[in-house]
Design an enzyme around this catalytic site. Structure first.
Site, PDB file in Angstrom:
ATOM      1  N   SER A  40       0.596  -1.277   0.099  1.00  0.00           N
ATOM      2  CA  SER A  40       0.057   0.023   0.031  1.00  0.00           C
ATOM      3  C   SER A  40       0.954   1.097   0.563  1.00  0.00           C
ATOM      4  O   SER A  40       0.526   2.025  -0.081  1.00  0.00           O
ATOM      5  CB  SER A  40      -0.987  -0.157   1.106  1.00  0.00           C
ATOM      6  OG  SER A  40      -0.256  -0.405   2.237  1.00  0.00           O
ATOM      7  N   HIS A 247      -0.866   5.800   7.006  1.00  0.00           N
ATOM      8  CA  HIS A 247      -0.617   6.000   5.754  1.00  0.00           C
ATOM      9  C   HIS A 247       0.152   7.174   4.982  1.00  0.00           C
ATOM     10  O   HIS A 247      -0.613   8.350   5.646  1.00  0.00           O
ATOM     11  CB  HIS A 247      -0.968   5.371   4.321  1.00  0.00           C
ATOM     12  CG  HIS A 247      -1.697   3.505   4.527  1.00  0.00           C
ATOM     13  ND1 HIS A 247      -2.486   2.888   5.637  1.00  0.00           N
ATOM     14  CD2 HIS A 247      -1.185   2.704   3.562  1.00  0.00           C
ATOM     15  CE1 HIS A 247      -2.071   1.642   5.473  1.00  0.00           C
ATOM     16  NE2 HIS A 247      -1.016   1.212   4.253  1.00  0.00           N
TER      17      HIS A 247
END
Length: 265
Positions: A40, A247
């Site tokens: 990711s 993230h």
């Protein structure tokens, strides 16, 4: 008139040199065949603007691979990075875009193998002791099991793309400790999570060196931009959708990962 003429000649020569350099740079980029692999952090989860074709892999046009492609216009570009990917997923589903003509490869991988998501869930929702235990388990896996899995991935990349320059990027510290956050998890938990990133990055860097690839550490470039930092944050804290938590956001991709990758190319 001679000094003026000399200045004009020098200026013309300098302009020609700049033009020649620019042309050479463009020609070099035009010959690049670039493939982006990984999890990711390479897909760009958390950065928004996801491509429709990527589905649940959530590949973002704000990710460092897409940003590098936009800036350098390589002759070929393929992106198979995917949210949640582990080393086994790279081996089974991401290497088909590589061949002997591939000249550049980027990848982030290993965090999901070491249990990044479950460790973060434990640290956010459960007790301090449970968090520390989860971090210890992740460190143990990274130290004892992950090296062999990384070796398999790097060996497979080298076999599929023997002529490629391979850039492997690490993971940043998530938290500034002590930081400006009033709420959230304790500094003890934050410090433990950061220490897990240190162990993971250390393992990755050593396996990358053994493979003969290029490793780019992103911890220093993210310093001052972590969660709880007073500056512009390049990382999402707990957010919705949940999978975008912890993230890099769009600024983290453009300000952090893109320069790190570019420096390694």
């Amino acid at each position: 008139m001679r000094p003026v003429r000399a200045v004009l000649v020098a200026a013309t020569a300098a302009a020609l040199s700049v033009a020649t350099l620019a042309a050479a740079t463009e020609a070099q980029a035009a010959g690049v065949r670039y493939a982006a692999l990984g999890d990711s952090y390479s897909a760009g989860v958390g950065a928004g603007s996801y491509t429709s074709e990527s589905g649940s892999c959530k590949r973002s046009t704000n990710s460092y691979p897409y940003l590098w492609k936009a800036a350098h216009a390589p002759s070929a570009f393929a992106d198979t990075a995917c949210s949640g990917a582990r080393t086994g997923d790279v081996l089974s589903g991401q290497l088909g875009v590589l061949d002997s003509a591939t000249t550049l490869v980027s990848i982030t991988i290993g965090g999901n193998d070491a249990g990044f998501a479950s460790t973060m869930q434990t640290c956010v929702l459960e007790s301090e002791s449970s968090c520390l235990s989860a971090v210890a388990a992740a460190k143990s896996y990274a130290t004892n099991t992950l090296p062999g899995k990384l070796d398999q991935v790097y060996s497979a990349i080298k076999s599929k793309a023997p002529n490629a320059h391979v850039v492997v990027l690490g993971y940043p510290h998530l938290y500034k400790v002590p930081g400006s956050c009033i709420f959230g998890i304790s500094d003890t938990k934050r410090t433990a999570i950061n220490s897990a990133a240190d162990v993971l990055d250390d393992v990755i860097s050593k396996r990358v060196a053994n493979a003969g690839f290029t490793y780019q550490d992103v911890r220093s470039i993210f310093t001052g931009h972590e969660i709880c930092a007073s500056g512009t944050r390049w990382l999402n804290s707990t957010t919705l959708p949940v999978d975008e938590s912890y993230h890099p956001n769009a600024a983290g991709q453009s300000g952090g990962y893109l320069p790190a990758f570019s420096a390694g190319v």
